[in-house]
Motif scaffolding. Sequence first.
Motif, PDB file in Angstrom:
ATOM      1  N   ILE B  12     -15.600  -4.842   5.129  1.00 12.51           N
ATOM      2  CA  ILE B  12     -15.013  -3.963   4.463  1.00 12.51           C
ATOM      3  C   ILE B  12     -13.584  -3.771   5.103  1.00 12.51           C
ATOM      4  O   ILE B  12     -13.316  -3.813   6.239  1.00 12.51           O
ATOM      5  N   ARG B  13     -12.492  -3.605   4.199  1.00 13.61           N
ATOM      6  CA  ARG B  13     -11.051  -3.407   4.540  1.00 13.61           C
ATOM      7  C   ARG B  13     -10.516  -1.984   4.333  1.00 13.61           C
ATOM      8  O   ARG B  13     -10.862  -1.371   3.381  1.00 13.61           O
ATOM      9  N   VAL B  14     -10.129  -1.642   5.527  1.00 12.00           N
ATOM     10  CA  VAL B  14      -9.386  -0.231   5.465  1.00 12.00           C
ATOM     11  C   VAL B  14      -7.804  -0.298   5.481  1.00 12.00           C
ATOM     12  O   VAL B  14      -7.221  -0.994   6.309  1.00 12.00           O
ATOM     13  N   ILE B  15      -6.985   0.136   4.502  1.00  7.09           N
ATOM     14  CA  ILE B  15      -5.658  -0.065   4.174  1.00  7.09           C
ATOM     15  C   ILE B  15      -5.132   1.360   4.290  1.00  7.09           C
ATOM     16  O   ILE B  15      -5.425   2.547   3.478  1.00  7.09           O
ATOM     17  N   GLY B  16      -4.097   1.549   5.401  1.00  7.02           N
ATOM     18  CA  GLY B  16      -3.598   2.951   5.411  1.00  7.02           C
ATOM     19  C   GLY B  16      -2.197   2.791   4.815  1.00  7.02           C
ATOM     20  O   GLY B  16      -1.574   1.838   5.099  1.00  7.02           O
ATOM     21  N   ILE B  44     -12.624  -1.826  -0.414  1.00  6.57           N
ATOM     22  CA  ILE B  44     -11.634  -1.426   0.048  1.00  6.57           C
ATOM     23  C   ILE B  44     -11.733  -0.014   0.161  1.00  6.57           C
ATOM     24  O   ILE B  44     -11.917   0.896  -0.567  1.00  6.57           O
ATOM     25  N   VAL B  45     -11.342   0.465   1.410  1.00  6.02           N
ATOM     26  CA  VAL B  45     -10.888   2.216   1.779  1.00  6.02           C
ATOM     27  C   VAL B  45      -9.405   2.002   1.781  1.00  6.02           C
ATOM     28  O   VAL B  45      -8.935   1.494   2.721  1.00  6.02           O
ATOM     29  N   VAL B  46      -8.842   2.963   0.903  1.00  2.00           N
ATOM     30  CA  VAL B  46      -7.470   3.033   1.053  1.00  2.00           C
ATOM     31  C   VAL B  46      -7.265   4.548   1.644  1.00  2.00           C
ATOM     32  O   VAL B  46      -7.465   5.806   0.961  1.00  2.00           O
ATOM     33  N   ASP B  47      -6.672   4.720   2.959  1.00  2.42           N
ATOM     34  CA  ASP B  47      -6.472   6.006   3.607  1.00  2.42           C
ATOM     35  C   ASP B  47      -5.083   6.334   3.353  1.00  2.42           C
ATOM     36  O   ASP B  47      -4.015   5.924   3.473  1.00  2.42           O
ATOM     37  N   LEU B  48      -5.098   7.563   2.495  1.00  2.00           N
ATOM     38  CA  LEU B  48      -3.896   8.227   2.042  1.00  2.00           C
ATOM     39  C   LEU B  48      -3.102   9.248   3.032  1.00  2.00           C
ATOM     40  O   LEU B  48      -2.222   9.826   2.468  1.00  2.00           O
ATOM     41  N   SER B  49      -3.874   9.512   4.030  1.00  2.00           N
ATOM     42  CA  SER B  49      -3.492  10.684   4.951  1.00  2.00           C
ATOM     43  C   SER B  49      -2.012  10.738   5.348  1.00  2.00           C
ATOM     44  O   SER B  49      -1.364  11.944   5.409  1.00  2.00           O
ATOM     45  N   ALA B  50      -1.237   9.363   5.431  1.00  2.00           N
ATOM     46  CA  ALA B  50       0.165   9.405   5.778  1.00  2.00           C
ATOM     47  C   ALA B  50       1.003   9.296   4.464  1.00  2.00           C
ATOM     48  O   ALA B  50       1.997   9.044   4.580  1.00  2.00           O
ATOM     49  N   THR B  51       0.232   9.355   3.447  1.00  2.00           N
ATOM     50  CA  THR B  51       1.370   9.191   1.995  1.00  2.00           C
ATOM     51  C   THR B  51       1.670  10.514   1.603  1.00  2.00           C
ATOM     52  O   THR B  51       0.845  11.355   1.433  1.00  2.00           O
ATOM     53  N   THR B  52       3.086  10.586   1.626  1.00  2.00           N
ATOM     54  CA  THR B  52       3.773  11.836   1.056  1.00  2.00           C
ATOM     55  C   THR B  52       3.948  11.999  -0.346  1.00  2.00           C
ATOM     56  O   THR B  52       4.086  13.189  -0.797  1.00  2.00           O
TER      57      THR B  52
END
Lengths: 488, 114
Positions: B12-16, B44-52
């Motif tokens: 499983i891939r995590v992409i920030g 895929i897990v896309v982590d959007l916590s730092a996406t503005t």
Amino acid sequence: MSNPVSSPDGLAQLRHDLRTPVNQIIGYSEMLEEDAEASGHSPYVSDLRKIQFAARTLLGLVDTRLDAGVLGGFAPVPTKPAQAHERVQSPFAKSADGENESVRMAGRVLAVDDNENNRDVLTRRLQRHGLTVESAADGLQALALVRARSFDLVLLDIMMPELDGYSVLQQMKADPLTRHIPVIMISALDELDGVVRCIEAGAEDYLPKPFNPTLLRARISACLEKKSLRDAEQRHLQLIEETKRRLDEELAEAAHYVRSIFPPPTSAPLAIDWKYEPSTELGGDAFGYHWIDADHFAVYLLDVCGHGVGASLLSVTAINVLRSGSLPATDFRNPGAVLSALNNAFQMERQNNMYFTLWYGVYHAPSRTLHHASGGHPPSLLLAPDATGAFASQRLISPGLIIGAMEDVVYAAQSCIVPPGAHLMVLCDGCYEVADAEGEMLDFDEFEKFMQLNGIRPDGLDQLFQWLRVRHGEGPLDDDFSMVRIQF
Amino acid sequence: MNLVFNELSDGIRVIGLGGSLDLAGTASVETRFYAHCNAEVPRIVVDLSATTFVGSLGIRMLLQAIKSAKARGGRLIMIHPAAAVASTLELAGLGSFLLKGGADEAVALLAAGK
């Protein structure tokens, strides 16, 4: 010249006058030696070398005698008499590197010297290298020539009567027409101060007299190469500017075309106006409205992802489909059906991977009902007067996937009643997604508040655009601005 | 725009994604993002916590990855969007690919093949 040695200037003049004919003898005899070698008359070579040796010895004597006898402590760079290693370095004495005269240069050179024989030696020398040479006998003639014709290089003697080399250089560098032409100063060895002044004033390089053939060729070649690179750079810059200008023109033409397909504002039976301000790169917005039949009025606005002419082509195509009602077996009075059919017709894999968002509404006049559906598009605003006369807003939103994302998506429509006096604003994200100088985005709430206060004013759309421009600060907005306003 | 990639032991891939997915931001990260999303059966897990910010081309990038994962029998889940990013994605109709929970929950879902 009554007493040439009574002042440093007089001394320099004397040195110049004594050295000039000797330098010419060296120059001519070097060229004759090259010719003798090339044509197989080698017995002459040793005689010519003797002449050169004697001439260089004489030059050395001129310098040492003048310095010792007159100037006392002043010690200029000594001119050495002819030495063996100088001969070895000459590229024309059958040198081992074998490059000598086979390396031909190309270019137009202006040689400036007040002494006729100097000009002749220099001209012949340069012509041997394949250069096209013109000459000028004084500073004024040189200036007239560089302004009238094009040159790749100017060889400029420092010491000339009337207008000296330094003044010519200054005037050339002050004139935009001649500033780019490289200048190599020609100087006697005791003119180093003058040379430094000229380099500071923009001369590329200098050549001491008598000319060392290797130095002469190397410096001229370096200058010409630099000039040709600079010329090529200039040509590329011009090409880029020209291409940019043409692209801008074409974008403006495309924006003009997009605007031309929008329906004109109307005053009856519905009062409709709109504002469209395409971004510099053209953002892919398009809209339209028309009566489907006597009772049903359609209004729609779409926004293709990305920017540029490609996005515009898709937006115009899609808007024309809506305008002409050309989707198979689709009831254009049914917003959900229209979006579903459009979605299948414009799958992004077949549209160069572009999708669009769309808001589509149908107003049924007899029942004052507005049916609407959205494919990933921002909500429209319905501003309606309340009991106090103030305007409250309602967001007309029905969540739906962007158009073209996946096949066979079902789009559900929603509906509302439109009270008399209400205003409908159909808009794109460019009407509120505007960043301020710190990159902070305006949010929809702030935009909605502005519209509640100003949206129904006759100049409300212009006011909104101005507000966004001020908020954004310098430079054009990043996205298209388009809004259609309908008063019911 | 920056991209942080982490592959968990079970594939499983995590992409920030950090920064603004606007025109320039998307262009700068798109190729790497697709490369990391490319697998036989992508999970895929896309982590959007730092996406503005997510603009239209950012949406297209996420959508392409979602579709490509789906077409190969995999799945892409987005987590931790800021409020503005969440409303943009919901507006575009991509709300169903957002998970309210955190990374652990997303990984558990993907590991279970759901």
